[in-house]
Design a protein around this motif. Structure first.
Motif, PDB file in Angstrom:
ATOM      1  N   GLY A 242       0.840  -1.190   0.000  1.00 56.89           N
ATOM      2  CA  GLY A 242       0.000   0.000   0.000  1.00 56.89           C
ATOM      3  C   GLY A 242       0.876   1.241   0.000  1.00 56.89           C
ATOM      4  O   GLY A 242       2.069   1.180   0.322  1.00 56.89           O
ATOM      5  N   LEU A 243       0.297   2.354  -0.368  1.00 53.40           N
ATOM      6  CA  LEU A 243       1.014   3.626  -0.347  1.00 53.40           C
ATOM      7  C   LEU A 243       1.198   4.067   1.093  1.00 53.40           C
ATOM      8  O   LEU A 243       0.241   4.148   1.861  1.00 53.40           O
ATOM      9  CB  LEU A 243       0.246   4.688  -1.134  1.00 53.40           C
ATOM     10  N   SER A 244       2.414   4.374   1.468  1.00 49.85           N
ATOM     11  CA  SER A 244       2.713   4.794   2.834  1.00 49.85           C
ATOM     12  C   SER A 244       2.408   6.271   3.012  1.00 49.85           C
ATOM     13  O   SER A 244       2.627   7.085   2.110  1.00 49.85           O
ATOM     14  CB  SER A 244       4.185   4.539   3.152  1.00 49.85           C
ATOM     15  N   THR A 245       1.940   6.616   4.199  1.00 52.85           N
ATOM     16  CA  THR A 245       1.722   8.019   4.534  1.00 52.85           C
ATOM     17  C   THR A 245       3.006   8.673   5.037  1.00 52.85           C
ATOM     18  O   THR A 245       3.013   9.859   5.340  1.00 52.85           O
ATOM     19  CB  THR A 245       0.660   8.147   5.637  1.00 52.85           C
ATOM     20  N   GLY A 246       4.075   7.907   5.136  1.00 51.00           N
ATOM     21  CA  GLY A 246       5.317   8.409   5.701  1.00 51.00           C
ATOM     22  C   GLY A 246       5.624   7.804   7.046  1.00 51.00           C
ATOM     23  O   GLY A 246       6.701   7.970   7.593  1.00 51.00           O
ATOM     24  N   ASN A 247       4.648   7.080   7.609  1.00 54.37           N
ATOM     25  CA  ASN A 247       4.864   6.329   8.843  1.00 54.37           C
ATOM     26  C   ASN A 247       4.248   4.944   8.653  1.00 54.37           C
ATOM     27  O   ASN A 247       4.260   4.418   7.540  1.00 54.37           O
ATOM     28  CB  ASN A 247       4.285   7.076  10.048  1.00 54.37           C
ATOM     29  N   ALA A 248       3.701   4.337   9.684  1.00 56.33           N
ATOM     30  CA  ALA A 248       3.172   2.973   9.561  1.00 56.33           C
ATOM     31  C   ALA A 248       1.790   2.915   8.924  1.00 56.33           C
ATOM     32  O   ALA A 248       1.306   1.822   8.604  1.00 56.33           O
ATOM     33  CB  ALA A 248       3.126   2.313  10.937  1.00 56.33           C
ATOM     34  N   ALA A 249       1.129   4.033   8.734  1.00 54.09           N
ATOM     35  CA  ALA A 249      -0.225   4.038   8.184  1.00 54.09           C
ATOM     36  C   ALA A 249      -0.200   3.957   6.655  1.00 54.09           C
ATOM     37  O   ALA A 249       0.790   4.285   6.004  1.00 54.09           O
ATOM     38  CB  ALA A 249      -0.963   5.288   8.638  1.00 54.09           C
ATOM     39  N   ILE A 250      -1.332   3.521   6.094  1.00 51.43           N
ATOM     40  CA  ILE A 250      -1.500   3.365   4.649  1.00 51.43           C
ATOM     41  C   ILE A 250      -2.404   4.476   4.121  1.00 51.43           C
ATOM     42  O   ILE A 250      -3.439   4.783   4.715  1.00 51.43           O
ATOM     43  CB  ILE A 250      -2.114   1.995   4.309  1.00 51.43           C
ATOM     44  N   ASP A 251      -2.013   5.050   2.990  1.00 49.47           N
ATOM     45  CA  ASP A 251      -2.805   6.068   2.314  1.00 49.47           C
ATOM     46  C   ASP A 251      -3.730   5.368   1.322  1.00 49.47           C
ATOM     47  O   ASP A 251      -3.301   4.940   0.256  1.00 49.47           O
ATOM     48  CB  ASP A 251      -1.879   7.050   1.601  1.00 49.47           C
ATOM     49  N   GLY A 252      -4.999   5.224   1.672  1.00 47.56           N
ATOM     50  CA  GLY A 252      -5.945   4.518   0.824  1.00 47.56           C
ATOM     51  C   GLY A 252      -6.197   3.126   1.339  1.00 47.56           C
ATOM     52  O   GLY A 252      -6.559   2.955   2.503  1.00 47.56           O
ATOM     53  N   ALA A 253      -5.975   2.117   0.495  1.00 44.38           N
ATOM     54  CA  ALA A 253      -6.246   0.736   0.879  1.00 44.38           C
ATOM     55  C   ALA A 253      -5.024  -0.122   0.595  1.00 44.38           C
ATOM     56  O   ALA A 253      -4.189   0.223  -0.242  1.00 44.38           O
ATOM     57  CB  ALA A 253      -7.449   0.196   0.108  1.00 44.38           C
ATOM     58  N   THR A 254      -4.944  -1.244   1.300  1.00 44.66           N
ATOM     59  CA  THR A 254      -3.886  -2.202   1.005  1.00 44.66           C
ATOM     60  C   THR A 254      -4.309  -3.096  -0.154  1.00 44.66           C
ATOM     61  O   THR A 254      -5.498  -3.244  -0.459  1.00 44.66           O
ATOM     62  CB  THR A 254      -3.583  -3.077   2.234  1.00 44.66           C
ATOM     63  N   ARG A 255      -3.338  -3.678  -0.817  1.00 44.83           N
ATOM     64  CA  ARG A 255      -3.580  -4.658  -1.876  1.00 44.83           C
ATOM     65  C   ARG A 255      -2.946  -5.977  -1.450  1.00 44.83           C
ATOM     66  O   ARG A 255      -1.769  -6.015  -1.083  1.00 44.83           O
ATOM     67  CB  ARG A 255      -2.960  -4.223  -3.201  1.00 44.83           C
ATOM     68  N   ALA A 256      -3.702  -7.057  -1.512  1.00 45.88           N
ATOM     69  CA  ALA A 256      -3.155  -8.360  -1.163  1.00 45.88           C
ATOM     70  C   ALA A 256      -2.102  -8.779  -2.179  1.00 45.88           C
ATOM     71  O   ALA A 256      -2.222  -8.524  -3.384  1.00 45.88           O
ATOM     72  CB  ALA A 256      -4.271  -9.392  -1.109  1.00 45.88           C
ATOM     73  N   VAL A 257      -1.066  -9.431  -1.685  1.00 49.86           N
ATOM     74  CA  VAL A 257       0.008  -9.952  -2.527  1.00 49.86           C
ATOM     75  C   VAL A 257      -0.038 -11.472  -2.454  1.00 49.86           C
ATOM     76  O   VAL A 257      -0.171 -12.055  -1.370  1.00 49.86           O
ATOM     77  CB  VAL A 257       1.379  -9.449  -2.036  1.00 49.86           C
ATOM     78  N   THR A 258       0.063 -12.122  -3.609  1.00 50.06           N
ATOM     79  CA  THR A 258       0.036 -13.582  -3.658  1.00 50.06           C
ATOM     80  C   THR A 258       1.317 -14.117  -4.271  1.00 50.06           C
ATOM     81  O   THR A 258       2.101 -13.387  -4.889  1.00 50.06           O
ATOM     82  CB  THR A 258      -1.170 -14.087  -4.470  1.00 50.06           C
ATOM     83  N   PHE A 259       1.490 -15.429  -4.116  1.00 53.08           N
ATOM     84  CA  PHE A 259       2.662 -16.132  -4.617  1.00 53.08           C
ATOM     85  C   PHE A 259       2.168 -17.355  -5.369  1.00 53.08           C
ATOM     86  O   PHE A 259       1.647 -18.286  -4.754  1.00 53.08           O
ATOM     87  CB  PHE A 259       3.579 -16.518  -3.448  1.00 53.08           C
ATOM     88  N   ASP A 260       2.283 -17.300  -6.685  1.00 57.69           N
ATOM     89  CA  ASP A 260       1.712 -18.351  -7.529  1.00 57.69           C
ATOM     90  C   ASP A 260       0.228 -18.520  -7.225  1.00 57.69           C
ATOM     91  O   ASP A 260      -0.294 -19.635  -7.166  1.00 57.69           O
ATOM     92  CB  ASP A 260       2.465 -19.665  -7.347  1.00 57.69           C
ATOM     93  N   GLY A 261      -0.437 -17.397  -6.984  1.00 62.07           N
ATOM     94  CA  GLY A 261      -1.867 -17.398  -6.747  1.00 62.07           C
ATOM     95  C   GLY A 261      -2.292 -17.700  -5.331  1.00 62.07           C
ATOM     96  O   GLY A 261      -3.490 -17.704  -5.041  1.00 62.07           O
ATOM     97  N   ARG A 262      -1.357 -17.951  -4.440  1.00 63.89           N
ATOM     98  CA  ARG A 262      -1.682 -18.310  -3.071  1.00 63.89           C
ATOM     99  C   ARG A 262      -1.219 -17.229  -2.105  1.00 63.89           C
ATOM    100  O   ARG A 262      -0.180 -16.588  -2.336  1.00 63.89           O
ATOM    101  CB  ARG A 262      -1.040 -19.660  -2.707  1.00 63.89           C
ATOM    102  N   PRO A 263      -1.903 -17.040  -0.984  1.00 63.71           N
ATOM    103  CA  PRO A 263      -1.514 -15.993  -0.038  1.00 63.71           C
ATOM    104  C   PRO A 263      -0.314 -16.364   0.816  1.00 63.71           C
ATOM    105  O   PRO A 263       0.288 -15.495   1.444  1.00 63.71           O
ATOM    106  CB  PRO A 263      -2.759 -15.822   0.832  1.00 63.71           C
TER     107      PRO A 263
END
Length: 428
Positions: A103-124
């Motif tokens: 996700g886009l960082s706000t400059g600290n630990a928070a996210i600007d907007g929403a997170t996007r899930a990341v997968t590996f060969d289609g699996r979480p």
């Protein structure tokens, strides 16, 4: 099929072509045929370029116990999707990641907007073997140059993670036993901080308009030592002022749109070009240039050029000019075999060098500058020695650029180095 890489497989296993996520991102670079000039053991990655990197160099001082890490990465270029590399290079046990987001960082630990899930060969979930690495599927997150991207990884069980020691920014952890907080937009759960980068070592962007990735490859002045020093009593941690960062900003503002490049940093403080410098603390860890070349340069994507800045530690740790130049020739040959151009800086000054060190430094510099292409073994010269040396005492750093240790460039010196690099040379 998911591709892993381990040290015993090296170049052959750096074919990391991955199936893209089934979210409409399939059919991109991972499935494209390799260009004719691309060696057969490198992945077909048309349209993908490594936009950020920090090379792993050791294990963290303490294990993770069922917690989430949120690492902040700084992109040199953006794109319409990204993917991440997770490494277990120095691990002795398998590393499990049971959830990942970006996700886009706000400059600290928070996210600007929403997170996007990341997968590996289609699996979480993915398990990375000891000594191995894995690239993720593509995540549909649009980014721009200079964006900060928060990469969040949930690590179950107990494992000691690999790290890049000097992140030169703050990264974040949830408390032990807290479980998966990768989807969190708020940074409230990330109550602990570290100044290293754990687990994630590279971020690619998908951007077919880019012409390549330039990798800065070397030791501490590449890694960024000194880049937080803005003067007496002043520091700027987290502001991305290493000379490769400054170079990336120059590229986005000064080069035309059809000549844009990404920049990746493959610097590790304390390392050498040659493998066997007598007093090198990093030699036993396999962190010399030739040993880590596959992992830290050739396994990145879209690499067209390398800025090679090595030799200062070689001299300090007891190597002579002959040993240094042998290592140069080996690395340059391997880069050229991969279709990558090499731009080299002569060894920069240190006031602590002995007379013999300076004779060796002169010999290496003469070789590098011969015919302006290392006597035909490299593709160009970036004379950082000329930039940093004191005009009155050329074996010392110009006081205006010195952090005070006589070795590293301060923020002004980092900018001066970036300003000296020829952009037409890199983009030709």
């Amino acid at each position: 099929m998911l591709a892993f890489r381990t040290p015993t497989r090296r170049r052959a296993a750096s074919a990391l072509a991955l199936t893209l996520a089934a979210s409409g991102l399939a059919g991109s670079a991972a499935a494209a045929p390799a260009p004719a000039d691309q060696p057969a053991d490198r992945p077909a990655t048309r349209g993908w370029f490594t936009s950020w990197a920090q090379s792993q160099q050791s294990l963290a001082p303490a294990p993770l116990r069922d917690r989430t890490v949120r690492m902040i990465t700084h992109l040199s270029q953006g794109g319409d999707a990204l993917r991440i590399r997770i490494q277990n290079t120095f691990g002795t046990t398998p590393l499990t990641v049971d959830a990942a987001t970006v996700g886009l960082s706000t400059g600290n630990a928070a996210i600007d907007g929403a997170t996007r899930a990341v997968t590996f060969d289609g699996r979480p979930t993915v398990v990375v073997p000891p000594g191995g690495e894995v690239w993720s599927d593509a995540a549909a997150l649009a980014t721009r140059p200079q964006d900060d991207i928060a990469v969040s990884l949930s690590v179950p069980g107990t494992v000691t993670p690999g790290r890049h020691t000097y992140a030169l920014r703050t990264n974040y952890l949830t408390p032990a036993g807290s479980g998966d907080h990768t989807p969190d937009v708020s940074g409230a759960a990330y109550t602990e901080t570290v100044d290293s980068t754990y687990l994630v070592s590279a971020v690619d962007v998908r951007n077919p308009a880019l012409k390549g990735t330039t990798v800065a490859f070397g030791s501490s002045v590449v890694d960024g030592n000194g880049s937080t020093d803005c003067g007496p009593g002043c520091t700027e941690t987290g502001t991305n002022r290493r000379w490769p960062d400054d170079l990336a900003r120059r590229i986005t503002t000064e080069l035309p749109r059809d000549r844009q490049l990404a920049v990746a940093n493959a610097g590790i403080a304390g390392t050498t070009s040659a493998a066997a410098c007598p007093s090198s603390p990093a030699s036993a860890d396999g962190l010399d240039a030739a040993t880590r070349l596959d992992r830290d340069v050739l396994a990145l994507h879209g690499v067209t050029g390398v800025l090679y800045y090595y030799g200062t530690n070689d001299l300090a740790y007891g190597c002579d000019a002959a040993q240094i130049l042998r290592s140069y020739r080996e690395v340059f040959q391997r880069l050229h075999a991969a279709g990558i151009k090499v731009y080299v800086t002569p060894i920069t000054p240190r006031p602590g060098y002995t007379d013999q060190n300076n004779l060796d430094r002169h010999a290496v510099g003469t070789y590098v500058k011969k015919w302006n292409n290392c006597a035909g073994t490299c593709d160009g010269v970036t004379d950082f020695d000329q930039v940093l040396k004191d005009p009155l005492e050329p074996n010392s750093i110009n006081p205006a650029y010195d952090t005070g240790d006589g070795v590293h460039a301060n923020i002004a010196g980092q900018q001066a180095l970036a300003d000296y690099v020829s952009l037409p040379m890199l983009s030709s």
